[in-house]
Write an enzyme that holds these catalytic residues in place. Sequence first.
Site, PDB file in Angstrom:
ATOM      1  N   CYS A 102       0.856  -1.194   0.000  1.00  0.00           N
ATOM      2  CA  CYS A 102       0.000   0.000   0.000  1.00  0.00           C
ATOM      3  C   CYS A 102       0.888   1.240   0.000  1.00  0.00           C
ATOM      4  O   CYS A 102       1.766   1.374   0.839  1.00  0.00           O
ATOM      5  CB  CYS A 102      -0.889  -0.024   1.238  1.00  0.00           C
ATOM      6  SG  CYS A 102      -1.721   1.528   1.564  1.00  0.00           S
ATOM      7  N   CYS A 154      -3.449   7.543  -1.610  1.00  0.00           N
ATOM      8  CA  CYS A 154      -4.745   7.633  -2.311  1.00  0.00           C
ATOM      9  C   CYS A 154      -5.849   8.182  -1.416  1.00  0.00           C
ATOM     10  O   CYS A 154      -6.768   8.843  -1.911  1.00  0.00           O
ATOM     11  CB  CYS A 154      -5.162   6.265  -2.819  1.00  0.00           C
ATOM     12  SG  CYS A 154      -3.806   5.230  -3.355  1.00  0.00           S
ATOM     13  N   THR A 186      -4.417   4.636   7.325  1.00  0.00           N
ATOM     14  CA  THR A 186      -3.376   4.290   6.363  1.00  0.00           C
ATOM     15  C   THR A 186      -2.418   5.472   6.149  1.00  0.00           C
ATOM     16  O   THR A 186      -2.859   6.568   5.826  1.00  0.00           O
ATOM     17  CB  THR A 186      -4.043   3.901   5.027  1.00  0.00           C
ATOM     18  OG1 THR A 186      -4.773   2.698   5.236  1.00  0.00           O
ATOM     19  CG2 THR A 186      -3.021   3.679   3.941  1.00  0.00           C
ATOM     20  N   GLU A 235      -0.589   1.344   9.189  1.00  0.00           N
ATOM     21  CA  GLU A 235      -1.846   1.883   9.702  1.00  0.00           C
ATOM     22  C   GLU A 235      -1.660   2.233  11.169  1.00  0.00           C
ATOM     23  O   GLU A 235      -0.770   1.694  11.832  1.00  0.00           O
ATOM     24  CB  GLU A 235      -2.988   0.858   9.586  1.00  0.00           C
ATOM     25  CG  GLU A 235      -3.749   0.920   8.280  1.00  0.00           C
ATOM     26  CD  GLU A 235      -3.050   0.188   7.152  1.00  0.00           C
ATOM     27  OE1 GLU A 235      -2.220  -0.713   7.458  1.00  0.00           O
ATOM     28  OE2 GLU A 235      -3.314   0.483   5.976  1.00  0.00           O
ATOM     29  N   HIS A 242     -12.742   5.507  -3.121  1.00  0.00           N
ATOM     30  CA  HIS A 242     -11.746   4.569  -2.592  1.00  0.00           C
ATOM     31  C   HIS A 242     -12.028   3.133  -3.049  1.00  0.00           C
ATOM     32  O   HIS A 242     -11.103   2.333  -3.186  1.00  0.00           O
ATOM     33  CB  HIS A 242     -11.647   4.673  -1.065  1.00  0.00           C
ATOM     34  CG  HIS A 242     -10.263   4.343  -0.583  1.00  0.00           C
ATOM     35  ND1 HIS A 242      -9.140   4.973  -1.042  1.00  0.00           N
ATOM     36  CD2 HIS A 242      -9.813   3.400   0.287  1.00  0.00           C
ATOM     37  CE1 HIS A 242      -8.066   4.448  -0.480  1.00  0.00           C
ATOM     38  NE2 HIS A 242      -8.445   3.488   0.335  1.00  0.00           N
ATOM     39  N   TYR A 256      -9.244   0.644  -5.278  1.00  0.00           N
ATOM     40  CA  TYR A 256      -8.827  -0.745  -5.052  1.00  0.00           C
ATOM     41  C   TYR A 256      -8.724  -1.546  -6.349  1.00  0.00           C
ATOM     42  O   TYR A 256      -7.984  -2.519  -6.417  1.00  0.00           O
ATOM     43  CB  TYR A 256      -9.792  -1.438  -4.078  1.00  0.00           C
ATOM     44  CG  TYR A 256      -9.499  -1.115  -2.615  1.00  0.00           C
ATOM     45  CD1 TYR A 256      -8.930   0.085  -2.249  1.00  0.00           C
ATOM     46  CD2 TYR A 256      -9.796  -2.037  -1.614  1.00  0.00           C
ATOM     47  CE1 TYR A 256      -8.660   0.377  -0.927  1.00  0.00           C
ATOM     48  CE2 TYR A 256      -9.529  -1.755  -0.287  1.00  0.00           C
ATOM     49  CZ  TYR A 256      -8.962  -0.548   0.052  1.00  0.00           C
ATOM     50  OH  TYR A 256      -8.693  -0.262   1.366  1.00  0.00           O
ATOM     51  N   CYS A 310      -4.895  -0.425  -7.134  1.00  0.00           N
ATOM     52  CA  CYS A 310      -3.766  -0.843  -6.288  1.00  0.00           C
ATOM     53  C   CYS A 310      -3.730  -2.358  -6.097  1.00  0.00           C
ATOM     54  O   CYS A 310      -2.673  -2.967  -6.112  1.00  0.00           O
ATOM     55  CB  CYS A 310      -3.778  -0.111  -4.950  1.00  0.00           C
ATOM     56  SG  CYS A 310      -4.952  -0.717  -3.732  1.00  0.00           S
ATOM     57  N   GLU A 313      -7.146  -5.964   4.136  1.00  0.00           N
ATOM     58  CA  GLU A 313      -7.633  -4.655   3.689  1.00  0.00           C
ATOM     59  C   GLU A 313      -8.567  -4.805   2.489  1.00  0.00           C
ATOM     60  O   GLU A 313      -9.479  -4.006   2.306  1.00  0.00           O
ATOM     61  CB  GLU A 313      -6.470  -3.736   3.348  1.00  0.00           C
ATOM     62  CG  GLU A 313      -6.947  -2.294   3.225  1.00  0.00           C
ATOM     63  CD  GLU A 313      -5.868  -1.328   2.827  1.00  0.00           C
ATOM     64  OE1 GLU A 313      -4.995  -1.714   2.040  1.00  0.00           O
ATOM     65  OE2 GLU A 313      -5.908  -0.195   3.295  1.00  0.00           O
TER      66      GLU A 313
HETATM   67 FE1  SF4 Z   1      -3.388   1.826  -0.012  1.00  0.00          FE
HETATM   68 FE2  SF4 Z   1      -4.719   0.903  -2.112  1.00  0.00          FE
HETATM   69 FE3  SF4 Z   1      -5.930   2.512  -0.332  1.00  0.00          FE
HETATM   70 FE4  SF4 Z   1      -4.042   3.439  -2.017  1.00  0.00          FE
HETATM   71  S1  SF4 Z   1      -6.081   2.603  -2.571  1.00  0.00           S
HETATM   72  S2  SF4 Z   1      -4.240   3.889   0.139  1.00  0.00           S
HETATM   73  S3  SF4 Z   1      -2.655   1.703  -2.110  1.00  0.00           S
HETATM   74  S4  SF4 Z   1      -5.137   0.438   0.015  1.00  0.00           S
HETATM   75 FE    FE Z   2      -7.194   1.381   1.997  1.00  0.00          FE
END
Ligand code: SF4
Ligand code: FE
Length: 484
Positions: A100, A104, A191, A258, A293, A297, A300, A448
Amino acid sequence: MSLMTGEEYVESLRKLKLNIYLFGEKLSNPVDNPMLVPSRNSVKMTYDLAQIPEYQNLMTATSNLTGEKINRFTHLHQSTEDLVKKVKMQRLLGQKTASCFQRCVGMDAINAVYSTAYEVDKEYNTNYLDNITGFIKYVQKNDLTVDGAMTDPKGDRGLSPSKQADPDLFLRVVERRPDGIVVRGAKAHQTGICNSHEVLVMPTVSMRPEDKDYAVAFSVPVDTEGIMIVVGRQSCDTRKLEELSDIDVGNKNFGGMEGLVIFDDVFVPNDRIFLNGETEFAGVLVERFAGYHRQSYGGCKSGMGDVLIGAAALAAEYNGVPRKSHIKDKLIEMMHLNETLYSCGVACSCEGCKLAAGNYLVNLLLANVCKQNVTRFPYEISRLAEDIAGGLMVTMPSEKDFKNPVTGKYLEKYFKGTSSIPTEDRMKVLRLIENLCLGTAAVSYRTESMHGAGSPQAQRIMIARQGNLDHKKSLAKAITRIEE
Ligand code: SF4
Ligand code: FE
């Protein structure tokens, strides 16, 4: 200065006077703490890649507020093309860090708060759009990392914020002053909090009029007086503290982090307030942040999935079975699942729309479908990776045993796979798979995937709301000639 180099970013963190606890102690130098350095490196990658011409199309954007070139993580999305580029950027970073990269949440928060502030101002003649616009310009100009903080501890899940036995279990305003507000509460699972310059707080649920003090959004520097951070543990995290563990950690350079962020009567000046008591807008803000968000995902997690699939393919190769049909089939299944996640991220971006404030929002139904798939597919991809890797992934002796003159030669001999591949390379790949499926990176790749950006049931509620079942029924009626 609109773009910081990675080195400048790390230096900027050194200037923060963070109040961070880890393993029962306050950290005097969190920036160089070996437990946290990998997570810092992952955020640094968002700065490093923005400096490389080859990646600038994805990593940078032109600010609609200033006309300046900025890092995409500080951008207000101006088109569906911007939304697609966001997902592609996240996949790229997932591939480069296998973890991660944390930045983001801030990007998703500024986009959600900006459009909501516009709508609150229209309704109540407030000044929130000016406040958030000023804040975003400041973030863009200084290329800051913002922690988007949504999740309250929540106490009794059956009770609303104002009905909790302890009134601080949702973050709230405890004092209103002419120059600002004082807030108390906490945000959990934050995060990247120790690698961020600012923390942008939002409410976590929709609210009723009696929850007025809880409908609050604002941003303050992470080192503001009254803020305390307690870092969360990760599976196998202390391997990072061991000597001779470069291979055993699985991913030496990168990771996520985190923590619990405690706001112990923190003052927020008026120009940093983006919502303050307008309860009916809390739900809109939550829905938009969650939508962005959940889109994230699709990027990422597919990037991390690429690394895991690659590692599984290498493990098969090093075991001498790359051409076995069942191995090939498992790798195909992993790729199919991984590309499905990416497809969902791209689809909800292409189907995005312009909001009244001018920035673009993802298609919420498709973003929720994206995240619902994310709650499942990384688990199946991990299962298949473990299947291909074999049991050695969890029974392999330590790196120190490989380096020990007595045991090392036997381990070299008996853990050899294909004769042309050094045993050490086989170890490295198995440790990477372990890291992603069971170790520190499993936080961001597995659990996560389940709970980040909202647990599965949260998406099912949104799918029920956005799915338009009545329209589907009328389609069936039309085909069967049933009268409406
Ligand atoms: Fe982390 Fe993925 Fe959330 Fe970005 S979108 S903060 S990489 S979990
Ligand atoms: Fe996240």
